[in-house]
Structure formats: C-alpha cells, structure tokens
Design an enzyme around this catalytic site. Structure first.
Site, PDB file in Angstrom:
ATOM      1  N   GLY A   1       0.784  -1.228   0.000  1.00 41.77           N
ATOM      2  CA  GLY A   1       0.000   0.000   0.000  1.00 41.77           C
ATOM      3  C   GLY A   1       0.818   1.280   0.000  1.00 41.77           C
ATOM      4  O   GLY A   1       0.323   2.333   0.407  1.00 41.77           O
TER       5      GLY A   1
ATOM      6  N   LEU B   1      -4.426  -6.991  -6.772  1.00 45.70           N
ATOM      7  CA  LEU B   1      -4.012  -8.157  -7.573  1.00 45.70           C
ATOM      8  C   LEU B   1      -5.171  -8.907  -8.225  1.00 45.70           C
ATOM      9  O   LEU B   1      -4.963  -9.913  -8.882  1.00 45.70           O
ATOM     10  CB  LEU B   1      -3.187  -9.110  -6.698  1.00 45.70           C
ATOM     11  CG  LEU B   1      -1.847  -8.517  -6.236  1.00 45.70           C
ATOM     12  CD1 LEU B   1      -1.113  -9.478  -5.310  1.00 45.70           C
ATOM     13  CD2 LEU B   1      -0.964  -8.145  -7.415  1.00 45.70           C
TER      14      LEU B   1
ATOM     15  N   ASN C   1      -4.859   2.944 -12.755  1.00 45.76           N
ATOM     16  CA  ASN C   1      -3.943   1.935 -12.239  1.00 45.76           C
ATOM     17  C   ASN C   1      -2.515   2.432 -12.401  1.00 45.76           C
ATOM     18  O   ASN C   1      -2.229   3.221 -13.301  1.00 45.76           O
ATOM     19  CB  ASN C   1      -4.113   0.620 -13.015  1.00 45.76           C
ATOM     20  CG  ASN C   1      -3.217  -0.480 -12.471  1.00 45.76           C
ATOM     21  OD1 ASN C   1      -3.039  -0.623 -11.251  1.00 45.76           O
ATOM     22  ND2 ASN C   1      -2.624  -1.273 -13.358  1.00 45.76           N
TER      23      ASN C   1
ATOM     24  N   HIS D   1       1.424   1.007 -12.884  1.00 40.67           N
ATOM     25  CA  HIS D   1       2.161  -0.207 -13.269  1.00 40.67           C
ATOM     26  C   HIS D   1       3.655   0.102 -13.269  1.00 40.67           C
ATOM     27  O   HIS D   1       4.070   1.127 -13.820  1.00 40.67           O
ATOM     28  CB  HIS D   1       1.695  -0.662 -14.658  1.00 40.67           C
ATOM     29  CG  HIS D   1       2.285  -1.971 -15.063  1.00 40.67           C
ATOM     30  ND1 HIS D   1       1.820  -3.176 -14.592  1.00 40.67           N
ATOM     31  CD2 HIS D   1       3.334  -2.274 -15.882  1.00 40.67           C
ATOM     32  CE1 HIS D   1       2.541  -4.159 -15.110  1.00 40.67           C
ATOM     33  NE2 HIS D   1       3.467  -3.643 -15.898  1.00 40.67           N
TER      34      HIS D   1
ATOM     35  N   GLU E   1       6.774   6.112  -9.023  1.00 44.97           N
ATOM     36  CA  GLU E   1       5.332   5.860  -8.849  1.00 44.97           C
ATOM     37  C   GLU E   1       4.731   6.811  -7.813  1.00 44.97           C
ATOM     38  O   GLU E   1       3.660   7.375  -8.020  1.00 44.97           O
ATOM     39  CB  GLU E   1       5.101   4.417  -8.390  1.00 44.97           C
ATOM     40  CG  GLU E   1       5.479   3.377  -9.411  1.00 44.97           C
ATOM     41  CD  GLU E   1       5.178   1.968  -8.915  1.00 44.97           C
ATOM     42  OE1 GLU E   1       4.143   1.758  -8.271  1.00 44.97           O
ATOM     43  OE2 GLU E   1       5.998   1.069  -9.178  1.00 44.97           O
TER      44      GLU E   1
END
Ligand code: GRF
Length: 210
Positions: A12, A90, A107, A109, A179
């Site tokens: 997380g 997931l 999302n 990635h 990210e």
C-alpha cells in the site's frame, strides 16, 4: 470534492502516497472506501489506523461471483465514489465495475506499458523480465483501466535509466519512487478535472500553479 476508492492487496505504499497528498492539501479529495481482497495486508492496516472505511471482498466471504461483483459495486455506489485508484490490487476488476466507472479507474504499473504488462507480469517478475531483456530504460505508467490487464489508455509515464550494474531490487526501488510522485500527480489532475480526452486518449492539462 471528489470521492476516491483505493483498491489494494499489498504493502500500500502508493495508497499512502495518495493519502499523504490529500492530508497535506495538495489533492482536494476524500478517500471514502478502501477495498481489498486481503484483510491482513499492510494497506488494510494503514486504512484501519487512519479510520478509513474498509470493504473486504473475496471468494471466501462471497463465494458466488455474481453476488460478489454486485455487492462491490453497491458499496462503491453507496459511498458515491467518483474515482477508483488501483494501488497494487491483484484481482481483476469485475466487468460491471469497469463499465459503470468508465474512464474513472486508474492503475499504476511499474514498467513502461505496453511492454512488460498483462497476465503474469506482477511484482518483482516485471523488473526481472525488464533486466533480462537488456532494456536501456524502464519506468512507471499510470493508465485508465479497461477489461484487460494493464491495457487501458495511458495518461502518464516516466522513465528511469537502467544502470550497467542494476539489480532487480534497485530497479524496483527506483521505479517505486517514481510511482509515488506520478500517481498522486495524475490523481490530482483527475480531481481538478484536468484530464482531457482527445480521440479516446487522455491528456493532462497543465495546472495554473505549474
Ligand atoms: C506497485 O509497484 C504498482 O506499480 C503495482 O503494484 C505495486 C504496489 O505497491 N501495481 P504498493 O502496494 O503501492 O507499495
């Protein structure tokens, strides 16, 4: 103010990055639901600690897949969610939710999609495959979600250089740092209605502050 649902199954850290941006006032939004298939993951621990509403959805709790998908959608609608942020989730997002929340599911990635994405590309396997391919660079991608894994329209991407002595762990760390920066930026843009669609491709409009 936009209402966000976070979907997470693991550590997380992207969820925390978004949460911290909200707490600091950089993103004007509220996390109204945290969804997970895994009640004992760290993301759920973080949600509990910060008293965020949680919804656990998995086969053990809801064996019937139709009911499982329906109850998830009902919970999202009850919380009046505007944006779903997948942050290390997931499980596949059910079709009823992809359809209902079209262009409202993001999302992150840890690679440069469309390369190194899709079924089987998760966790360290992604970075291993990147290094094995001898690619000169990797990076992180934020994209909208459609009904295929890691497939929807890309909204932001940032590269990292792969060094000659790069290891899987170092690469993972470098990409994760990217990210934590770009995902909140995209969420912020969404919350400020700065994601513009042209020919089915999303583009971020620069904010006046930038
Ligand atoms: C991240 O690398 C993200 O790109 C991928 O899953 C990982 C989740 O990490 N989808 P965390 O749970 O946010 O730390």
């Amino acid at each position: 103010m936009k209402k966000i649902a976070i979907f997470a199954s693991g550590g997380g850290s992207n969820f925390k990055a978004i949460y911290e941006n909200i707490i600091s006032g950089n993103i004007l939004a509220e996390i109204c639901l945290v969804v997970s298939n895994n009640p004992s993951c760290s993301a759920i621990g973080f949600a509990e600690k910060n008293m965020l509403p949680i919804f656990i959805v998995n086969k053990a709790l809801y064996p019937d897949s139709y009911y499982r998908d329906m109850i998830l959608k009902q919970n999202l609608m009850k919380a009046d969610i505007n944006l779903i942020c997948l942050a290390g989730y997931l499980k596949m997002i059910p079709k009823n939710i992809v359809t209902h929340f079209e262009n409202c599911i993001l999302n992150i990635h840890p690679a440069l999609l469309p390369d190194f994405g899709g079924k089987g590309f998760y966790g360290m396997k992604i970075h291993e495959a990147v290094l094995q391919s001898n690619a000169a660079e990797s990076g992180a991608t934020v994209h909208f979600v459609d009904d295929k894994y890691d497939h929807g329209p890309i909204v932001a991407q940032e590269k990292v250089i792969i060094e000659a002595d790069e290891t899987v762990n170092l690469l993972a760390k470098k990409v994760l740092a990217v990210e934590h920066r770009i995902y909140p930026e995209v969420v912020k843009a969404f919350c400020e209605n700065r994601i513009i669609w042209e020919h089915n491709q999303p583009k971020i409009e620069v904010s006046i502050e930038d």
